[in-house]
Design a protein around this motif. Sequence first.
Motif, mmCIF file in Angstrom:
data_model
loop_
_atom_site.group_PDB
_atom_site.id
_atom_site.type_symbol
_atom_site.label_atom_id
_atom_site.label_comp_id
_atom_site.label_asym_id
_atom_site.label_seq_id
_atom_site.Cartn_x
_atom_site.Cartn_y
_atom_site.Cartn_z
ATOM 1 N N GLY A 172 0.813 -1.215 0.000
ATOM 2 C CA GLY A 172 0.000 0.000 0.000
ATOM 3 C C GLY A 172 0.843 1.260 0.000
ATOM 4 O O GLY A 172 2.074 1.218 0.013
ATOM 5 N N GLU A 173 0.125 2.409 -0.012
ATOM 6 C CA GLU A 173 0.803 3.716 -0.069
ATOM 7 C C GLU A 173 1.237 4.141 1.319
ATOM 8 O O GLU A 173 0.777 3.605 2.322
ATOM 9 N N GLU A 174 2.022 5.202 1.340
ATOM 10 C CA GLU A 174 2.584 5.750 2.578
ATOM 11 C C GLU A 174 1.521 5.936 3.664
ATOM 12 O O GLU A 174 1.666 5.495 4.803
ATOM 13 N N ASP A 175 0.360 6.584 3.276
ATOM 14 C CA ASP A 175 -0.650 6.880 4.300
ATOM 15 C C ASP A 175 -1.725 5.801 4.402
ATOM 16 O O ASP A 175 -2.742 5.979 5.075
ATOM 17 N N ALA A 176 -1.559 4.703 3.710
ATOM 18 C CA ALA A 176 -2.513 3.592 3.852
ATOM 19 C C ALA A 176 -1.738 2.290 3.721
ATOM 20 O O ALA A 176 -1.725 1.651 2.677
ATOM 21 N N ARG A 177 -1.073 1.942 4.794
ATOM 22 C CA ARG A 177 -0.229 0.753 4.779
ATOM 23 C C ARG A 177 -0.995 -0.460 5.302
ATOM 24 O O ARG A 177 -1.736 -0.350 6.295
ATOM 25 N N PHE A 178 -0.796 -1.578 4.645
ATOM 26 C CA PHE A 178 -1.487 -2.808 5.049
ATOM 27 C C PHE A 178 -0.501 -3.948 5.236
ATOM 28 O O PHE A 178 0.484 -4.044 4.498
ATOM 29 N N GLN A 179 -0.810 -4.765 6.202
ATOM 30 C CA GLN A 179 0.025 -5.943 6.459
ATOM 31 C C GLN A 179 -0.662 -7.179 5.847
ATOM 32 O O GLN A 179 -1.781 -7.523 6.243
ATOM 33 N N PRO A 180 -0.018 -7.848 4.907
ATOM 34 C CA PRO A 180 -0.615 -9.102 4.416
ATOM 35 C C PRO A 180 -0.608 -10.148 5.541
ATOM 36 O O PRO A 180 0.409 -10.311 6.216
ATOM 37 N N MET A 181 -1.748 -10.778 5.715
ATOM 38 C CA MET A 181 -1.865 -11.783 6.781
ATOM 39 C C MET A 181 -2.714 -12.934 6.259
ATOM 40 O O MET A 181 -3.441 -12.773 5.277
#
Length: 537
Positions: free
Chosen positions: A155-164
């Motif tokens: 994701g982008e700088e202000d919308a980061r996501f962790q794949p789980m």
Amino acid sequence: MGHQSLLYKIADDPKELQQINQLNYQTFVNEIPQHEENEEKLLVDKFHDENTYIIAKNHEEIVGMIAVRAKRPFSLDNKIPNLNQFIPSGSEPCEVRLLSVKDEYRSTRVFYGLCKRLVQLCLEEGYDLAFISGTVRQLKLYKRIGFIPFASLVGEEDARFQPMYITKASFEKSTKAFQKLMENVTLNNERSGAHSFLPGPVPLHPAVKRALGKTPISHRSEAFLKEIEEIKFNLCRLTQANHAEVVVGTGTLTNDMAAQQLKRFKGDGLILANGEFGFRLIDHAKRSGLSFRTLEKQWGEDVSLKEIESAMKAFSPDWIWTVHCETSTGYLYDLKGILALSKKFHAELCVDACSSVGVVPVDFKECYLATSVSGKGLGSLPGLGIIFHRDALTSHPSIPRYLDIGLYAENGSIPFTHSSNLISSLKEAIRNIDYVANLRLARAVREAMEKWDVRIMGNQDYSPGVITIELPYGVSSRVVGDKCKERGVLLSYESGYLLNMNWVQLALMGYQNEEEVMKAINSIKEIIAPVKEIGYI
Ligand SMILES: Cc1ncc(COP(=O)(O)O)c(C=O)c1O
């Protein structure tokens, strides 16, 4: 915030889908800026048409949602090269996305409710691994539920996501609360989500389930021969029939077998029909090339003995074929009266008793043929058909092997492979038949429902095994059935003929406990009774 009254369900209404696009916009444009703003303030997900949305509803308002999709490529496939390396071979993965809960409902409880429904859906669909890209802001919560992070953030700088990902096993190992949830869901799944009023599969007595779990034995073994002899004897005792054959198959098979037997008569037959299954007998007869006339009525309309007598006088049939309980309405034919007429006019009587044996007392002593099944009134699993016959029958080369009742009769019901587990389960189920309890329960249910002022078909003369509620147009039987299912009460409504008629049915068959039935009836009341208040009924 009235969380107690939130309804968790799968979105299926256009109005719900519209709200989903709004909530999607609020979350993934306004709150977590991932997409461009637009004037409509709607965000239609790129996989919208393939997503299954689980939603939490407070009355008409959607307050939370989560989307599931099992089709590849996943959204994560575009972010992680070779996602397959994380998927154990043979597993059935899905991807969970678009988790979104309205601000004022952000408590673990709504998330918990959505997860609970999600797990149920995954179990139902056979998905054993779910991927998610969880916002880093809620990592702790995700981990608590059992999600396992893998790969680097996307994701982008202000919308980061962790794949789980989460598996059934990791979910089970997670926090106590969720573990408990898992147990409940598995248990509910086992019991088909709570109380079942389906006409099959019916709720099973624990002894029936135990018998099903026994190690199968050969259908050629002494033990099996003894077992099948015993069950044939018990079935004859239950129905006063002279002979009973137990075959592997369903009610449709037994009626095709009956048709083959009727084909051997030279003259015409007469078939009675006033509902789905009467008309199916006509179809069986046509497909088998029988020569016959019909006495047809509207669904649920009475077929009087007088009318049957006039038809018999007019046509002098060699045989007469009717259902006993017309399962589509609960209408119960007067079998004694019809048998007397068949004797008077020297016609043989053939009865489809698929949904009446085990529900009401029957007497097949003088019926030429009668058919039934293991998985309805007899209270066992589906999978066995039963053919009762008055005379000793012999096999006939003109009849296909699988349909030849005589071939079964000559071979102790085992001309071909049989199922010891289904036989053992049926044997247990027969022990638990209780006509008095059936009647008492049906009366209590009818009485309770009559107070809601809904239209119930028939009267106390109808089968105690089937109660049909006629919903007015504008109140969809599918919606009512779905809502009841969401509340853990399974009504019969998904057969094509019930949807067409806009009816829902309660089958009181199998292992029913009066207290639980009345509790479930109250849940149905909460969904159906308000219909009256808005003036439809
Ligand atoms: C009266 C009757 N006859 C025949 C059938 C067909 O049975 P099956 O679906 O087991 O083939 C049913 C099924 O509900 C039934 O109720």
